[in-house]
Write a protein that holds these residues in place. Sequence first.
Motif, PDB file in Angstrom:
ATOM      1  N   GLY A   1     -12.835  -4.059  -4.078  1.00  0.00           N
ATOM      2  CA  GLY A   1     -13.355  -2.743  -3.698  1.00  0.00           C
ATOM      3  C   GLY A   1     -12.819  -2.263  -2.362  1.00  0.00           C
ATOM      4  O   GLY A   1     -12.682  -1.052  -2.129  1.00  0.00           O
ATOM      5  N   VAL A   2     -12.527  -3.205  -1.484  1.00  0.00           N
ATOM      6  CA  VAL A   2     -12.018  -2.861  -0.155  1.00  0.00           C
ATOM      7  C   VAL A   2     -10.577  -2.357  -0.270  1.00  0.00           C
ATOM      8  O   VAL A   2     -10.178  -1.398   0.405  1.00  0.00           O
ATOM      9  CB  VAL A   2     -12.116  -4.098   0.768  1.00  0.00           C
TER      10      VAL A   2
ATOM     11  N   LEU B   1       0.833  -1.198   0.000  1.00  0.00           N
ATOM     12  CA  LEU B   1       0.000   0.000   0.000  1.00  0.00           C
ATOM     13  C   LEU B   1       0.873   1.256   0.000  1.00  0.00           C
ATOM     14  O   LEU B   1       0.571   2.247  -0.678  1.00  0.00           O
ATOM     15  CB  LEU B   1      -0.913  -0.021   1.236  1.00  0.00           C
TER      16      LEU B   1
ATOM     17  N   ALA C   1     -10.595   2.831   6.781  1.00  0.00           N
ATOM     18  CA  ALA C   1     -11.343   2.939   5.511  1.00  0.00           C
ATOM     19  C   ALA C   1     -11.668   1.557   4.945  1.00  0.00           C
ATOM     20  O   ALA C   1     -12.751   1.346   4.398  1.00  0.00           O
ATOM     21  CB  ALA C   1     -10.562   3.767   4.496  1.00  0.00           C
ATOM     22  N   THR C   2     -10.747   0.608   5.091  1.00  0.00           N
ATOM     23  CA  THR C   2     -11.019  -0.745   4.571  1.00  0.00           C
ATOM     24  C   THR C   2     -12.151  -1.382   5.361  1.00  0.00           C
ATOM     25  O   THR C   2     -13.022  -2.026   4.803  1.00  0.00           O
ATOM     26  CB  THR C   2      -9.799  -1.694   4.678  1.00  0.00           C
TER      27      THR C   2
ATOM     28  N   ALA D   1     -10.638   1.055  -1.638  1.00  0.00           N
ATOM     29  CA  ALA D   1     -10.992   2.038  -0.600  1.00  0.00           C
ATOM     30  C   ALA D   1      -9.753   2.505   0.166  1.00  0.00           C
ATOM     31  O   ALA D   1      -9.635   3.684   0.513  1.00  0.00           O
ATOM     32  CB  ALA D   1     -12.017   1.450   0.369  1.00  0.00           C
ATOM     33  N   THR D   2      -8.802   1.604   0.416  1.00  0.00           N
ATOM     34  CA  THR D   2      -7.578   2.020   1.123  1.00  0.00           C
ATOM     35  C   THR D   2      -6.774   2.980   0.254  1.00  0.00           C
ATOM     36  O   THR D   2      -6.259   3.973   0.752  1.00  0.00           O
ATOM     37  CB  THR D   2      -6.626   0.843   1.467  1.00  0.00           C
TER      38      THR D   2
ATOM     39  N   ILE E   1     -17.242  -5.497  -3.173  1.00  0.00           N
ATOM     40  CA  ILE E   1     -16.873  -5.280  -1.783  1.00  0.00           C
ATOM     41  C   ILE E   1     -16.547  -6.579  -1.055  1.00  0.00           C
ATOM     42  O   ILE E   1     -15.499  -6.707  -0.425  1.00  0.00           O
ATOM     43  CB  ILE E   1     -18.022  -4.547  -1.042  1.00  0.00           C
ATOM     44  N   ALA E   2     -17.452  -7.527  -1.089  1.00  0.00           N
ATOM     45  CA  ALA E   2     -17.249  -8.748  -0.299  1.00  0.00           C
ATOM     46  C   ALA E   2     -18.071  -9.883  -0.881  1.00  0.00           C
ATOM     47  O   ALA E   2     -19.099  -9.664  -1.524  1.00  0.00           O
ATOM     48  CB  ALA E   2     -17.654  -8.496   1.149  1.00  0.00           C
TER      49      ALA E   2
ATOM     50  N   ALA F   1      -8.381   6.313   0.139  1.00  0.00           N
ATOM     51  CA  ALA F   1      -8.244   7.039   1.409  1.00  0.00           C
ATOM     52  C   ALA F   1      -6.884   7.720   1.494  1.00  0.00           C
ATOM     53  O   ALA F   1      -6.786   8.858   1.941  1.00  0.00           O
ATOM     54  CB  ALA F   1      -8.442   6.092   2.589  1.00  0.00           C
ATOM     55  N   ILE F   2      -5.848   7.038   1.074  1.00  0.00           N
ATOM     56  CA  ILE F   2      -4.503   7.605   1.254  1.00  0.00           C
ATOM     57  C   ILE F   2      -4.132   8.562   0.128  1.00  0.00           C
ATOM     58  O   ILE F   2      -3.404   9.533   0.348  1.00  0.00           O
ATOM     59  CB  ILE F   2      -3.435   6.491   1.466  1.00  0.00           C
TER      60      ILE F   2
ATOM     61  N   ALA G   1     -15.408   0.110   4.473  1.00  0.00           N
ATOM     62  CA  ALA G   1     -15.864  -0.300   3.139  1.00  0.00           C
ATOM     63  C   ALA G   1     -16.535  -1.665   3.183  1.00  0.00           C
ATOM     64  O   ALA G   1     -17.564  -1.892   2.559  1.00  0.00           O
ATOM     65  CB  ALA G   1     -14.696  -0.315   2.156  1.00  0.00           C
ATOM     66  N   ILE G   2     -15.966  -2.582   3.955  1.00  0.00           N
ATOM     67  CA  ILE G   2     -16.501  -3.962   3.935  1.00  0.00           C
ATOM     68  C   ILE G   2     -17.671  -4.126   4.901  1.00  0.00           C
ATOM     69  O   ILE G   2     -18.578  -4.910   4.645  1.00  0.00           O
ATOM     70  CB  ILE G   2     -15.377  -5.010   4.178  1.00  0.00           C
TER      71      ILE G   2
ATOM     72  N   VAL H   1      -6.371   4.780   7.110  1.00  0.00           N
ATOM     73  CA  VAL H   1      -6.455   4.012   5.872  1.00  0.00           C
ATOM     74  C   VAL H   1      -6.991   2.612   6.171  1.00  0.00           C
ATOM     75  O   VAL H   1      -7.799   2.054   5.416  1.00  0.00           O
ATOM     76  CB  VAL H   1      -5.058   3.958   5.214  1.00  0.00           C
ATOM     77  N   LEU H   2      -6.567   2.060   7.309  1.00  0.00           N
ATOM     78  CA  LEU H   2      -7.066   0.737   7.696  1.00  0.00           C
ATOM     79  C   LEU H   2      -8.539   0.839   8.096  1.00  0.00           C
ATOM     80  O   LEU H   2      -9.347  -0.038   7.773  1.00  0.00           O
ATOM     81  CB  LEU H   2      -6.235   0.155   8.846  1.00  0.00           C
TER      82      LEU H   2
END
Lengths: 323, 323
Positions: free
Chosen positions: A215-216, A180, B219-220, A219-220, A201-202, A223-224, B223-224, B216-217
Amino acid sequence: MNLAFCRTVQQQKKGCCKLLTLNKYSVQQWLKSFDAIIYDADGVLWRTDKELEGASATFNALRAMGKRAYICTNNSTKSHLGICKKAQDMGILIEEHEVLTSAQALARFLAEKKFKKKVYIMGEEGIGAELRAVGIEHLPIGKEVMFGPDMYEYAKAMPLDKDVGAIAVGEDRDFSVPKLTKVACYLTDPSVMFLATNRDIAFPVAKGRYVPGAGVLVATVKAITKRAPMTCGKPNPYMCNQLLREGNIKPERTLMVGDTVYTDIQFGYNCGFQTLLVGSGVSTLDDVKKLQSSKQPRAYQQVPDLYVPKLSDLLKFLPSRNG
Amino acid sequence: MNLAFCRTVQQQKKGCCKLLTLNKYSVQQWLKSFDAIIYDADGVLWRTDKELEGASATFNALRAMGKRAYICTNNSTKSHLGICKKAQDMGILIEEHEVLTSAQALARFLAEKKFKKKVYIMGEEGIGAELRAVGIEHLPIGKEVMFGPDMYEYAKAMPLDKDVGAIAVGEDRDFSVPKLTKVACYLTDPSVMFLATNRDIAFPVAKGRYVPGAGVLVATVKAITKRAPMTCGKPNPYMCNQLLREGNIKPERTLMVGDTVYTDIQFGYNCGFQTLLVGSGVSTLDDVKKLQSSKQPRAYQQVPDLYVPKLSDLLKFLPSRNG
């Protein structure tokens, strides 16, 4: 019930007509209204490595009726050749050119842009295989091991390849903080493209148990980096624009069969296809009810035209081979 | 320039008065307006393991003037005892009870709720140490190794402890997909609490190089699970409510010194403190300008009262030891 009538009924009901409540004649009239079917894979034909009951028999029976068939999956862990082999091993009658994947779409997107740099992959081998197939170079795929105990020292010293021009994010079992970190640093350069295979997502595996999708991980990265990716897989109609361009399918005579409303059914809507939701995967009838009662103007785009609990429920409506 | 005047000027300029543009008398008048200083650590006093130039000298000189001092950090990798030792090793005159951390706030939050179950930690040892210090049990911290090659089989078979009643998310170098999968499955039970130490996004380590933070974590997981955490660290005023409750600080006579507008300065605003941004960490004067010209009604809460490039720039305004 012909298609026009069926659509009127659906509009009154805001879509999601339950196919099992229709009589055989109505279903057969509906079947006549399309000549190509695009199937999602996970949750429709199989779940991980196990065929869903009767899926291949139904797939093949529809094919035998003269319906052209395609598999269109967001799964980017395998190449389209690997997905094709998996389907064939389950007895599904399909050929390589009839399998479309999100990793393949991502590779095609870069090839069409005449991309000449390297790709850093936060994802699995499927993406690498599709990139190599179109002659695009990528950095090694897999674990990124952090050297030293200190993230800060690692981030300062980690090698970054100046030739990287795109980041590809997909499902990745080896997702990690060092990976990441690299992706975030590459993406500080606005000329480096941020591509995602998909935004699923899941995936449910048992009651109360899920595995995270691409998707998860997206999302990280969002975010960053505060950047949003170009998503190459479903629901982007880009996934099947080659089929459309080459005249293999006509939108108004194509059915999309999927298990996830925000990818498969939205994709069907985006492409102008008819849509059938199967209840053997991610989305449930409850999800559809929520969409139907939502005030969000785009929610109805994810309401399928029809619903059936599982693909093989169609079998009883199909003419027998001897019939 | 007295404080009232200074505040008027700031209001006209929408805050962020540049301290170095003021004369010595104005700064000394301003210094008289508070008797406690709360310092963020990373980016203000040090960067990773290296003291920022002159930080301990400035900290100690302000202390020698009679300003009470606290360190208040979102860093959850170490316990507050560990942070205290690190500060002392750099020559900073501080005691254990003057160090507040987000992991400590998280542990206090659960202790105040009389939490009797176990905590699953997606984070580092700092969280574990603070939980143990208040008698709360947690599962082992560290890597989660996936058994077998298949995420789906792993997710089906992985052990989930029925006694887990809360998930704590903080910075985590060992963050991985198996860990995320466990957290997502625990959080399908709405009675399981979702707590975060903090929401910091990223920390700069060099030009174009960052390391991801706990945000950031988070955010994951958001998301899920589609759930939002209770964030115990800054900007939540909960971080210092013990100091306030016990009368150790008075908001109107307290200064918050930080390097990050969306945690430190927002925290200062939330607590009613004066705020000083230092330019030696995450946020820049450009970030402040964006906030000042933003039309978002809450953006001004993150505009500091004052700005100084680095903490030690204050030194020249302080009375000399012999003076």
